[in-house]
Every structure is written in structure tokens, then in C-alpha cells.
Enzyme design. Structure first.
Site, PDB file in Angstrom:
ATOM      1  N   HIS A 242       0.818  -1.215   0.000  1.00 22.27           N
ATOM      2  CA  HIS A 242       0.000   0.000   0.000  1.00 22.27           C
ATOM      3  C   HIS A 242       0.859   1.275   0.000  1.00 22.27           C
ATOM      4  CE1 HIS A 242      -3.497  -2.422   1.298  1.00 22.27           C
ATOM      5  NE2 HIS A 242      -2.728  -2.948   2.232  1.00 22.27           N
TER       6      HIS A 242
HETATM    7  C1  BDR Z   1      -3.013   0.824   5.393  1.00 21.63           C
HETATM    8  O1  BDR Z   1      -3.199   0.334   6.713  1.00 21.63           O
HETATM    9  C2  BDR Z   1      -1.996  -0.161   7.226  1.00 21.63           C
HETATM   10  O2  BDR Z   1      -2.211  -1.443   7.745  1.00 21.63           O
HETATM   11  C3  BDR Z   1      -0.988  -0.129   6.114  1.00 21.63           C
HETATM   12  O3  BDR Z   1       0.281   0.242   6.622  1.00 21.63           O
HETATM   13  C4  BDR Z   1      -1.529   0.902   5.156  1.00 21.63           C
HETATM   14  O4  BDR Z   1      -1.061   2.186   5.464  1.00 21.63           O
HETATM   15  C5  BDR Z   1      -3.775  -0.069   4.421  1.00 21.63           C
HETATM   16  O5  BDR Z   1      -5.146  -0.061   4.719  1.00 21.63           O
END
Ligand code: BDR
Ligand code: CA
Length: 312
Positions: A242
Site C-alpha cells: 500500500h
Molecule cells: C493501510 O493500513 C496499514 O495497515 C498499512 O500500513 C496501510 O497504510 C492499508 O489499509
């Protein structure tokens, strides 16, 4: 051309860690500081993890600050079920030896923006938006000085990953997200719609490991750990990286495509709390406030990431 000045606001998290490494490996970017926020794991772990990652990149000179330890108006929700107890589970990690800065992360954000000319600093939030919104509330004069905010958060077609309708970063602090989305600062958003296409595969992970370097090995072991969760949940081949999407966008915006739309945050409903309501089809007259990404060139993204991690 001089390097683009950025502040990374983060809750590491394995994918945050990869994003920080990507930024520190890239001469196009000057990381003025890293501000930690409570999110994936509590603040004492996120600030510690941020220091471990800067040291791994050979950059103990990058100042790391601890910011807010809880959302603006709610109890902290964490994601150890995804990231493990430390937030960076997977490889064995050394204790950090670089110090944490004494200044509060929010004060660092305020001071840096006040001292810089307008449009000189880009904010890159990779976690809940608590630090950024707190800075905007405490010092509204800095809002117009921000060049742009490029953030990971939200979802539209992919709906939710922490509730059926909300993405984690927005859900954890929806009031903070609302402040940021209403701030008027130019926003570029990397929602799950795009980050779920930045998927690791076996060859992509092995390419990191084959670099034969410590950062390459760490990235491979982090993604090995992180992907077990997404494989079970989505039946996908690997894990979505992400947060590196934010940094990759700064380096090569052509890898991404999306639409300029209105995005509003649900803060009232129990059922859909933290939902990022994107007017993708322009069915309202609400003014566009964000470039909301929807697609990426995954091959190009992983080629960039691997080439940059190789530089560390
Ligand atoms: C986001 O939530 C976190 O778990 C990850 O680091 C990312 O920023 C994804 O939904
Ligand atoms: Ca994150």
C-alpha cells in the site's frame, strides 16, 4: 533540479517501512523528517520502527519524531493481526541506536511549514491522519503553505479492509481524515482500489531477496510475513504494498491513473464509520477535492521499487 522536500508521516508497518526505504533511496526526494503516529501498532513501536528503518537505509541523520499517541476523538484501533506484535514482524531486527528527536512530531510539522516558502513542502501520510489534522487545527496558517498531500488511505470500489466499508487509515481517525479532506490542500489519494494492484508475487519477492543486500533481504522477509494475511483474506497471490504507492507516485506519477473527484469522510454512522465516499461517477455537484487513484502499472511499480532498493 533540486530534490522535492517531503515529510513522511507514518505508522510502520512493513509496507510503511518499504515506503520509507524507497524515499531514502531516491535522490529526487529530500526527506526533511519522519513523524510517527499511532496506527498499525502503538506509538512507542511506530517511532522505534521508523528509526530502525532509517538506520537500515544507512540514514541515521534523518530526524524521527514521535507524534500523536491516539486519534483525535476515539480510542486507538491497531492492526497487529496484519503486521504482527511489533508492527515489523518477519525478520530479526536490531535495536535502533539513533535517538528519537525531543520535539513533538506535530510541532515539527508546524515549524517546518512555517519556516518554508509556500508550496515548498509535500506531506506524505502513510497512516491515520492524526498528526496532520492536529497540526492544521493548531496552526491553520500552515495549511496554505503545503504544496500537496499525497496519502495512502480510503477505498471506493474495494470498500473496506478493517470494516466492510472502511479502509484502516481513515477508520482509525475519521475526524482527522475529515479535517484533511476538507482542508483545501491539493490531495492525491492512493486508496485500496490502487494499492490492491501493487501485489507482490513470488518472482517480485525473490527479486528483492536476490539483491543480496540487507535492505533487499528485509523487504523480502517483511513481504513474506505480511502476505500470509492477504492470501488468507483475499485469496490473492501476494501482499499489497500500500504505502510505497505514495512515494512511487512522487517519483513517477505516470505509473498511476485516477479521477479528480469529491471525497468525503463518514464520521457519524456506526455502520459505515470511516468510509471514504468518492463521487467517482460525478453524480453530485460537490466540488472535486482529490485526485483519487484507481489503477497502476504494477510491472513499472515493482521495477522502480527493486531498482531503488538495490541502491541502498
Ligand atoms: C493501510 O493500513 C496499514 O495497515 C498499512 O500500513 C496501510 O497504510 C492499508 O489499509
Ligand atoms: Ca501505514
Amino acid at each position: 533540479m533540486s530534490a522535492r522536500k517531503i515529510i513522511i508521516d507514518t505508522d510502520p508497518g512493513q509496507d510503511d517501512a518499504v515506503a520509507i526505504l524507497l524515499a531514502l533511496a531516491s535522490p529526487e526526494l529530500e526527506v526533511l523528517g519522519v513523524t510517527a503516529v499511532a496506527g498499525n501498532v502503538p506509538l512507542p513501536l511506530t517511532e522505534r520502527n521508523a528509526r530502525i528503518v532509517c538506520e537500515l537505509a544507512g540514514r541515521p541523520d534523518v530526524p524521527v519524531f514521535a507524534g500523536c499517541d491516539a486519534p483525535m476523538r476515539r480510542k486507538l484501533v491497531t492492526a497487529e493481526h496484519v503486521h504482527g506484535k511489533t508492527g515489523l514482524d518477519g525478520p530479526q531486527l536490531p535495536d535502533p541506536s539513533m535517538p528519537l528527536q525531543e520535539q513533538h512530531g506535530v510541532e515539527f510539522i508546524i515549524e517546518t511549514l512555517r519556516d518554508a516558502p509556500s508550496g515548498a513542502v509535500t506531506l506524505c501520510p502513510l497512516g491515520p491522519l492524526t498528526n496532520i489534522a492536529t497540526a492544521f487545527m493548531r496552526a491553520p496558517d500552515i495549511i496554505e503553505k503545503v504544496a500537496e498531500i499525497v496519502l495512502m488511505g480510503g477505498a471506493y470500489f474495494e470498500v473496506g479492509n478493517i470494516t466492510p466499508s472502511a479502509e484502516f487509515n481513515i477508520y482509525v481517525d475519521p475526524e482527522a481524515a475529515e479535517i484533511v479532506f476538507k482542508s483545501g490542500v491539493p490531495l492525491t489519494v492512493m486508496p485500496l482500489d490502487v494499492t490492491h494492484k501493487a501485489l507482490t508475487t513470488r518472482p517480485r519477492v525473490e527479486a528483492f531477496r536476490d539483491l543480496g543486500t540487507e535492505p533487499g533481504r528485509m523487504v523480502a522477509e517483511w513481504t513474506d510475513f505480511f502476505e500470509r494475511f492477504d492470501k488468507e483474506k483475499y485469496g490473492s497471490e501476494g501482499a499489497p504494498l500500500h504505502d510505497p504507492c505514495v512515494i512511487a507516485y512522487l517519483l513517477n506519477p505516470g505509473l498511476f491513473s485516477g479521477r479528480k473527484v469529491n471525497v468525503e469522510i463518514e464520521t457519524g454512522s456506526n455502520l459505515t464509520l470511516g468510509m471514504s465516499v468518492a463521487d467517482w461517477w460525478h453524480v453530485t455537484d460537490r466540488p472535486a477535492n482529490a485526485m483519487f487513484m484507481g489503477d497502476l502499472d504494477a510491472e513499472g511499480f515493482f521495477a522502480l521499487l527493486t531498482e531503488r532498493i538495490a541502491r541502498l
